[in-house]
Design a protein around this motif. Structure first.
Motif, short mmCIF file in Angstrom:
data_model
loop_
_atom_site.label_atom_id
_atom_site.label_comp_id
_atom_site.label_asym_id
_atom_site.label_seq_id
_atom_site.Cartn_x
_atom_site.Cartn_y
_atom_site.Cartn_z
N ALA A 194 7.20 10.80 -2.26
CA ALA A 194 7.29 9.35 -2.04
C ALA A 194 8.56 9.00 -1.27
O ALA A 194 8.54 8.15 -0.37
CB ALA A 194 7.26 8.61 -3.37
N LEU A 195 9.68 9.64 -1.61
CA LEU A 195 10.91 9.38 -0.87
C LEU A 195 10.79 9.80 0.59
O LEU A 195 11.25 9.09 1.49
CB LEU A 195 12.08 10.10 -1.54
N VAL A 196 10.20 10.96 0.82
CA VAL A 196 10.02 11.42 2.20
C VAL A 196 9.12 10.47 2.98
O VAL A 196 9.41 10.13 4.14
CB VAL A 196 9.46 12.87 2.22
N LEU A 197 8.03 10.02 2.38
CA LEU A 197 7.14 9.07 3.06
C LEU A 197 7.83 7.74 3.31
O LEU A 197 7.64 7.13 4.37
CB LEU A 197 5.88 8.84 2.22
N PHE A 198 8.62 7.29 2.35
CA PHE A 198 9.31 6.01 2.52
C PHE A 198 10.33 6.07 3.63
O PHE A 198 10.45 5.16 4.45
CB PHE A 198 9.97 5.61 1.19
N ILE A 199 11.08 7.17 3.70
CA ILE A 199 12.07 7.33 4.76
C ILE A 199 11.39 7.51 6.12
O ILE A 199 11.84 6.96 7.13
CB ILE A 199 13.01 8.50 4.45
N SER A 200 10.28 8.23 6.15
CA SER A 200 9.61 8.48 7.43
C SER A 200 8.87 7.26 7.95
O SER A 200 8.46 7.23 9.12
CB SER A 200 8.64 9.65 7.30
N SER A 201 8.68 6.23 7.14
CA SER A 201 7.95 5.06 7.60
C SER A 201 8.80 4.14 8.47
O SER A 201 8.26 3.28 9.17
CB SER A 201 7.41 4.27 6.40
N PHE A 202 10.11 4.30 8.43
CA PHE A 202 10.97 3.44 9.23
C PHE A 202 11.31 4.09 10.56
O PHE A 202 11.59 5.29 10.61
CB PHE A 202 12.27 3.13 8.47
N SER A 211 -2.68 -2.26 12.37
CA SER A 211 -2.59 -1.31 11.27
C SER A 211 -1.74 -0.15 11.74
O SER A 211 -2.15 0.64 12.58
CB SER A 211 -3.98 -0.84 10.87
N SER A 212 -0.55 -0.07 11.22
CA SER A 212 0.35 0.97 11.68
C SER A 212 0.49 2.05 10.62
O SER A 212 0.29 1.83 9.43
CB SER A 212 1.72 0.38 12.00
N LEU A 213 0.86 3.22 11.07
CA LEU A 213 1.05 4.35 10.18
C LEU A 213 2.23 4.11 9.26
O LEU A 213 2.22 4.53 8.11
CB LEU A 213 1.24 5.62 11.01
N GLY A 214 3.24 3.41 9.76
CA GLY A 214 4.40 3.10 8.93
C GLY A 214 4.05 2.25 7.72
O GLY A 214 4.54 2.47 6.63
N GLY A 215 3.17 1.27 7.92
CA GLY A 215 2.73 0.43 6.81
C GLY A 215 1.93 1.21 5.78
O GLY A 215 2.07 1.00 4.57
N ILE A 216 1.11 2.13 6.26
CA ILE A 216 0.35 2.98 5.34
C ILE A 216 1.30 3.87 4.55
O ILE A 216 1.14 4.04 3.34
CB ILE A 216 -0.69 3.81 6.11
N PHE A 217 2.32 4.42 5.21
CA PHE A 217 3.29 5.26 4.51
C PHE A 217 4.06 4.47 3.46
O PHE A 217 4.33 4.97 2.38
CB PHE A 217 4.27 5.89 5.50
N VAL A 218 4.41 3.23 3.77
CA VAL A 218 5.14 2.41 2.81
C VAL A 218 4.28 2.14 1.58
O VAL A 218 4.74 2.28 0.44
CB VAL A 218 5.60 1.08 3.46
#
Length: 117
Positions: A42-50, A93-100
């Motif tokens: 979850a931390l990796v996905l949250f950081i990679s979404s920005f 629909s962006s990949l960043g939003g899905i990751f968040v």
């Protein structure tokens, strides 16, 4: 709404994948290990979404400002700005939003598992 649905589906898939991998490696089902690994994902996905490249680029421009000469606006430039603005208003629909949303749901499930078990 689609980002939330995709985030939930991906987070459930991540939990199933982590559980399967830990079961295959340890021949047990250690819930503490699964929770720690899911929180790390979850931390990796949250950081990679920005978009860190935009942050670094704009931050470096603020640190070293570049002064340019004033160019009076023309119609082509105004038209380009108008089309850029209109395209930014469309919902995308962006990949960043899905990751968040995936990271938020994984953190929620991990917290729920920690409280329950």
């Amino acid at each position: 709404m689609r980002n939330i649905f995709y985030g939930l589906v991906i987070s459930i898939g991540i939990y199933i994948l982590i559980g399967l991998i830990t079961f295959l490696i340890t021949r047990e089902f250690p819930l503490e290990t699964i929770k720690m690994m899911a929180f790390g994902v979850a931390l990796v996905l949250f950081i990679s979404s920005f978009p860190l490249y935009k942050t670094l680029y704009h931050g470096s421009r603020v640190a070293n400002p570049i002064y340019t000469a004033y160019n009076p606006p023309d119609e082509q430039h105004q038209q380009k700005l108008q089309t850029d603005y209109e395209s930014s208003l469309k919902p995308q629909s962006s990949l960043g939003g899905i990751f968040v949303w995936t990271a938020i749901s994984i953190i929620f499930f991990t917290t729920l598992l920690t409280v329950l078990f």
